[in-house]
Design a protein around this motif. Sequence first.
Motif, PDB file in Angstrom:
ATOM      1  N   LEU A  25       0.812  -1.222   0.000  1.00 20.21           N
ATOM      2  CA  LEU A  25       0.000   0.000   0.000  1.00 20.21           C
ATOM      3  C   LEU A  25       0.838   1.261   0.000  1.00 20.21           C
ATOM      4  CD1 LEU A  25      -2.570  -1.156   2.722  1.00 20.21           C
ATOM      5  CD2 LEU A  25      -3.067  -0.849   0.316  1.00 20.21           C
ATOM      6  N   GLU A  26       2.123   1.118  -0.371  1.00 20.03           N
ATOM      7  CA  GLU A  26       3.033   2.246  -0.160  1.00 20.03           C
ATOM      8  C   GLU A  26       2.684   3.481  -0.985  1.00 20.03           C
ATOM      9  OE1 GLU A  26       6.625   0.679  -3.023  1.00 20.03           O
ATOM     10  OE2 GLU A  26       7.018   1.077  -0.925  1.00 20.03           O
ATOM     11  N   GLN A  27       1.876   3.289  -2.031  1.00 19.54           N
ATOM     12  CA  GLN A  27       1.524   4.450  -2.856  1.00 19.54           C
ATOM     13  C   GLN A  27       0.627   5.427  -2.115  1.00 19.54           C
ATOM     14  OE1 GLN A  27       0.480   1.331  -3.221  1.00 19.54           O
ATOM     15  NE2 GLN A  27      -1.345   1.138  -4.487  1.00 19.54           N
ATOM     16  N   PHE A  28       0.024   4.968  -0.977  1.00 21.15           N
ATOM     17  CA  PHE A  28      -0.868   5.859  -0.230  1.00 21.15           C
ATOM     18  C   PHE A  28      -0.117   6.525   0.925  1.00 21.15           C
ATOM     19  CE2 PHE A  28      -3.595   2.645  -2.136  1.00 21.15           C
ATOM     20  CZ  PHE A  28      -4.468   3.458  -2.834  1.00 21.15           C
ATOM     21  N   LEU A  68      -3.374   0.029  12.885  1.00 25.06           N
ATOM     22  CA  LEU A  68      -3.791  -0.174  14.276  1.00 25.06           C
ATOM     23  C   LEU A  68      -2.769  -1.130  14.851  1.00 25.06           C
ATOM     24  CD1 LEU A  68      -7.653  -0.666  14.546  1.00 25.06           C
ATOM     25  CD2 LEU A  68      -6.253   1.227  15.347  1.00 25.06           C
ATOM     26  N   GLY A  69      -1.981  -0.683  15.806  1.00 25.98           N
ATOM     27  CA  GLY A  69      -0.874  -1.503  16.279  1.00 25.98           C
ATOM     28  C   GLY A  69       0.054  -1.710  15.102  1.00 25.98           C
ATOM     29  N   PHE A  70       0.676  -2.898  15.032  1.00 28.80           N
ATOM     30  CA  PHE A  70       1.502  -3.119  13.850  1.00 28.80           C
ATOM     31  C   PHE A  70       0.954  -4.276  13.029  1.00 28.80           C
ATOM     32  CE2 PHE A  70       3.381  -5.105  17.548  1.00 28.80           C
ATOM     33  CZ  PHE A  70       3.523  -6.413  17.152  1.00 28.80           C
ATOM     34  N   ILE A  71      -0.256  -4.674  13.357  1.00 27.77           N
ATOM     35  CA  ILE A  71      -0.781  -5.834  12.645  1.00 27.77           C
ATOM     36  C   ILE A  71      -1.772  -5.432  11.554  1.00 27.77           C
ATOM     37  CG2 ILE A  71      -2.109  -7.955  12.901  1.00 27.77           C
ATOM     38  CD1 ILE A  71      -0.728  -8.370  15.523  1.00 27.77           C
ATOM     39  N   LEU A  72      -2.693  -4.551  11.910  1.00 30.36           N
ATOM     40  CA  LEU A  72      -3.760  -4.236  10.957  1.00 30.36           C
ATOM     41  C   LEU A  72      -3.453  -2.980  10.157  1.00 30.36           C
ATOM     42  CD1 LEU A  72      -7.155  -4.706  12.797  1.00 30.36           C
ATOM     43  CD2 LEU A  72      -6.367  -5.869  10.744  1.00 30.36           C
ATOM     44  N   THR A  73      -3.343  -3.104   8.846  1.00 25.85           N
ATOM     45  CA  THR A  73      -3.181  -1.917   8.014  1.00 25.85           C
ATOM     46  C   THR A  73      -4.460  -1.745   7.206  1.00 25.85           C
ATOM     47  OG1 THR A  73      -0.867  -2.415   7.835  1.00 25.85           O
ATOM     48  CG2 THR A  73      -1.729  -0.810   6.293  1.00 25.85           C
ATOM     49  N   SER A  74      -4.970  -0.517   7.192  1.00 28.76           N
ATOM     50  CA  SER A  74      -6.219  -0.274   6.465  1.00 28.76           C
ATOM     51  C   SER A  74      -6.083   0.994   5.646  1.00 28.76           C
ATOM     52  CB  SER A  74      -7.379  -0.024   7.427  1.00 28.76           C
ATOM     53  OG  SER A  74      -7.310  -0.838   8.520  1.00 28.76           O
ATOM     54  N   LEU A  75      -7.022   1.183   4.764  1.00 28.01           N
ATOM     55  CA  LEU A  75      -7.118   2.463   4.061  1.00 28.01           C
ATOM     56  C   LEU A  75      -8.323   3.206   4.599  1.00 28.01           C
ATOM     57  CD1 LEU A  75      -6.440   1.467   0.335  1.00 28.01           C
ATOM     58  CD2 LEU A  75      -4.857   2.569   1.941  1.00 28.01           C
ATOM     59  N   PRO A 359     -21.425   6.934  10.361  1.00 24.02           N
ATOM     60  CA  PRO A 359     -20.442   7.895   9.824  1.00 24.02           C
ATOM     61  C   PRO A 359     -19.355   7.268   8.964  1.00 24.02           C
ATOM     62  CG  PRO A 359     -20.128   7.573  12.191  1.00 24.02           C
ATOM     63  CD  PRO A 359     -21.335   6.774  11.814  1.00 24.02           C
ATOM     64  N   MET A 360     -19.202   5.936   9.044  1.00 22.63           N
ATOM     65  CA  MET A 360     -18.274   5.286   8.107  1.00 22.63           C
ATOM     66  C   MET A 360     -18.659   3.825   7.942  1.00 22.63           C
ATOM     67  SD  MET A 360     -14.888   5.239  10.404  1.00 22.63           S
ATOM     68  CE  MET A 360     -15.377   6.634  11.384  1.00 22.63           C
ATOM     69  N   ILE A 361     -18.335   3.276   6.796  1.00 21.57           N
ATOM     70  CA  ILE A 361     -18.593   1.855   6.577  1.00 21.57           C
ATOM     71  C   ILE A 361     -17.314   1.212   6.065  1.00 21.57           C
ATOM     72  CG2 ILE A 361     -21.071   2.092   6.170  1.00 21.57           C
ATOM     73  CD1 ILE A 361     -20.625   2.137   3.233  1.00 21.57           C
ATOM     74  N   GLY A 362     -17.213  -0.096   6.171  1.00 20.50           N
ATOM     75  CA  GLY A 362     -15.951  -0.732   5.795  1.00 20.50           C
ATOM     76  C   GLY A 362     -16.133  -1.902   4.847  1.00 20.50           C
ATOM     77  N   ARG A 363     -15.162  -2.055   3.989  1.00 24.64           N
ATOM     78  CA  ARG A 363     -15.147  -3.205   3.076  1.00 24.64           C
ATOM     79  C   ARG A 363     -13.802  -3.923   3.186  1.00 24.64           C
ATOM     80  NH1 ARG A 363     -19.698  -2.144   2.950  1.00 24.64           N
ATOM     81  NH2 ARG A 363     -21.089  -1.879   1.186  1.00 24.64           N
ATOM     82  N   TYR A 364     -13.813  -5.227   2.884  1.00 22.69           N
ATOM     83  CA  TYR A 364     -12.610  -6.048   2.926  1.00 22.69           C
ATOM     84  C   TYR A 364     -12.419  -6.596   1.520  1.00 22.69           C
ATOM     85  CZ  TYR A 364      -9.491  -9.699   4.771  1.00 22.69           C
ATOM     86  OH  TYR A 364      -8.426 -10.505   5.058  1.00 22.69           O
ATOM     87  N   THR A 365     -11.353  -6.187   0.851  1.00 24.54           N
ATOM     88  CA  THR A 365     -11.230  -6.565  -0.562  1.00 24.54           C
ATOM     89  C   THR A 365     -10.939  -8.064  -0.701  1.00 24.54           C
ATOM     90  OG1 THR A 365      -8.888  -5.995  -0.551  1.00 24.54           O
ATOM     91  CG2 THR A 365     -10.400  -4.280  -1.250  1.00 24.54           C
ATOM     92  N   GLN A 366     -11.603  -8.643  -1.690  1.00 24.33           N
ATOM     93  CA  GLN A 366     -11.437 -10.089  -1.881  1.00 24.33           C
ATOM     94  C   GLN A 366     -10.495 -10.410  -3.032  1.00 24.33           C
ATOM     95  OE1 GLN A 366     -15.808 -10.114  -1.426  1.00 24.33           O
ATOM     96  NE2 GLN A 366     -15.486 -12.286  -1.054  1.00 24.33           N
ATOM     97  N   GLU A 367     -10.215  -9.403  -3.865  1.00 23.27           N
ATOM     98  CA  GLU A 367      -9.299  -9.577  -4.998  1.00 23.27           C
ATOM     99  C   GLU A 367      -8.401  -8.349  -5.064  1.00 23.27           C
ATOM    100  OE1 GLU A 367      -9.155 -12.149  -6.909  1.00 23.27           O
ATOM    101  OE2 GLU A 367     -10.937 -13.122  -6.073  1.00 23.27           O
ATOM    102  N   ASP A 368      -7.217  -8.496  -5.678  1.00 21.65           N
ATOM    103  CA  ASP A 368      -6.422  -7.302  -5.982  1.00 21.65           C
ATOM    104  C   ASP A 368      -7.230  -6.494  -6.984  1.00 21.65           C
ATOM    105  OD1 ASP A 368      -4.449  -8.544  -4.595  1.00 21.65           O
ATOM    106  OD2 ASP A 368      -3.073  -8.765  -6.284  1.00 21.65           O
ATOM    107  N   THR A 380      -7.448  -6.115   1.972  1.00 18.96           N
ATOM    108  CA  THR A 380      -7.259  -4.788   2.572  1.00 18.96           C
ATOM    109  C   THR A 380      -8.587  -4.321   3.154  1.00 18.96           C
ATOM    110  OG1 THR A 380      -5.612  -4.227   0.894  1.00 18.96           O
ATOM    111  CG2 THR A 380      -6.582  -2.383   2.092  1.00 18.96           C
ATOM    112  N   ASN A 381      -8.529  -3.801   4.393  1.00 24.74           N
ATOM    113  CA  ASN A 381      -9.722  -3.174   4.971  1.00 24.74           C
ATOM    114  C   ASN A 381      -9.783  -1.741   4.467  1.00 24.74           C
ATOM    115  OD1 ASN A 381     -10.931  -5.037   7.041  1.00 24.74           O
ATOM    116  ND2 ASN A 381      -8.768  -5.078   7.652  1.00 24.74           N
TER     117      ASN A 381
END
Length: 482
Positions: A25-28, A68-75, A359-368, A380-381
């Motif tokens: 995700l380094e582009q973000f 969140l911590g060092f385990i979960l990375t999200s956008l 105020p926010m909703i979340g998706r978990y991507t199933q494919e690149d 990715t969350n």
Amino acid sequence: MFLFLIVVALITFYFLLKKHKKNDLEQFPEPPAKFLFGHALEVSSTTNLLDTFTKFTTVYGSTVRLRLGFILTSLLTTDYKLIEFILSSNQNLRKSLNYTFISPWLGNGLLLSDGAYWKQHRKILTPAFHFEILKQFVQVFQSVGNVLIDNLRKCEESPSIDLHPLVTLCTLDTICETAMGTKINAQKGENNEYVHSVKEMCRIVIDRCLSPIKLFRVTYWMTKDYYIQKKVLHILHEFTTSVITSKKQTKNSKSDDKKSVFLDLLLKFSKDQSLLSDEEIREEVDTFMFEGHDTTASAICFALYALANHPKIQKTVLEEQRELFGDEKDPIIAYQELQNMKYLELVIKETLRLYPSVPMIGRYTQEDFLFEGQVIPKRTNVALYIYGLHRNPEYFPEPEKFDPDRFNNLNGFLPFAYIPFSAGPRNCIGQKFAMLEMKSFISKVIRHFELTPAVPRHELILSVETVLKSANGIKVGLKKRI
Ligand code: HEM
């Protein structure tokens, strides 16, 4: 020595993980993060979440990388095109990981399920929200609304009353009667155990999202909340199961007053087409209970708060009511008359723009997937930040201003810039029901009371508690209309 080894292991793990995720995700851009904790400390309270997320998405970029911590990375995103892309796609229907905290209560109900199972259930449940069904609920809104007015009367002439607790009991009564055909009389102080369990379960879910200890199952098991959850889940599930059982036992699967509630329809599908098991029905009814009361309660309270603080807008709402019903405070209102409350509808829309219940909703991507030349990898969350999107001056000039008329002029309006009910295939199935309910209760309160700003003046402290609330209540003054 043991502690030292653990620390070394954690640090090594951290760097390996960081390297791996960074490549993905380094582009973000990533807002400055704390070593080991990531952004967890900045999002650890329900009241600073909105300010923090708004800062991140305005200062660092409309899509940012969070840890969140060092385990979960999200956008986290307010990017119009990315939101449109995700919500309109049939590939990104899975909910992000934090939704799992609610699954002990809702199981595989519509909010949480995905894939073919979700698709089939969405198809089965859609007819339950047909306007012919919703029409029957107008009468429930009226009788439940009468109790709300009685309760508010006890506080009239008070310079400052917190609407939220009273309105929440009112919407809880409404959803129980319309989803299950059961009167729980929460507004009259009955069924306290069930009402308390609903509240506790909602609290536990948000606590788990924010507390590093409660986030992970292994450590959550060691907390007191785990045991409270066990107890309240038992109460919640037993209540719904007993209503379902007794409904099944009555020969005619209709409620006493012959109106079909959601549960009747689900039982009919299961009988006629053997489509739904008892457990599946329970999960869907529980989902309506969860999604269908806190969301509408917050929206109603924020709308009344806005009206109290904008007397001219309140006057226009009242004039519309007088055009429809004269001076009658408790007219028998038909479905079509609720539809005709056009100005009130603008007020509700503007309320949900400034104070979106979700105020926010979340998706978990199933494919690149490739988005504008950037890869968003599988697993990715992605948090779609509705609150931030709704306050973007590019789409809503003078975004902080409460201006219902902005929805009158929709020239050049971008559909995915305003999504209080989400959008696309997984939008809110209950939005028409919600709109009717909100119109019914808000109009009733306005016909009975003049709303004034609370004394002393009340400033909201917005707080994300599964739905958007205010940490210090939602206070107004009430004067009986003569
Ligand atoms: C002001 C009131 C309401 C608002 C702002 C609202 C908002 C939303 C939003 C944003 C979603 C998408 C959630 C996500 O993608 O994670 C949603 C889904 C849903 N809502 Fe609502 N909602 C409201 C009222 C209701 C009511 C009254 C009901 C039921 C009677 C309901 C039932 C549902 C269900 C079952 C879903 C899941 C739909 C699916 O995934 O297919 N909602 N709602």
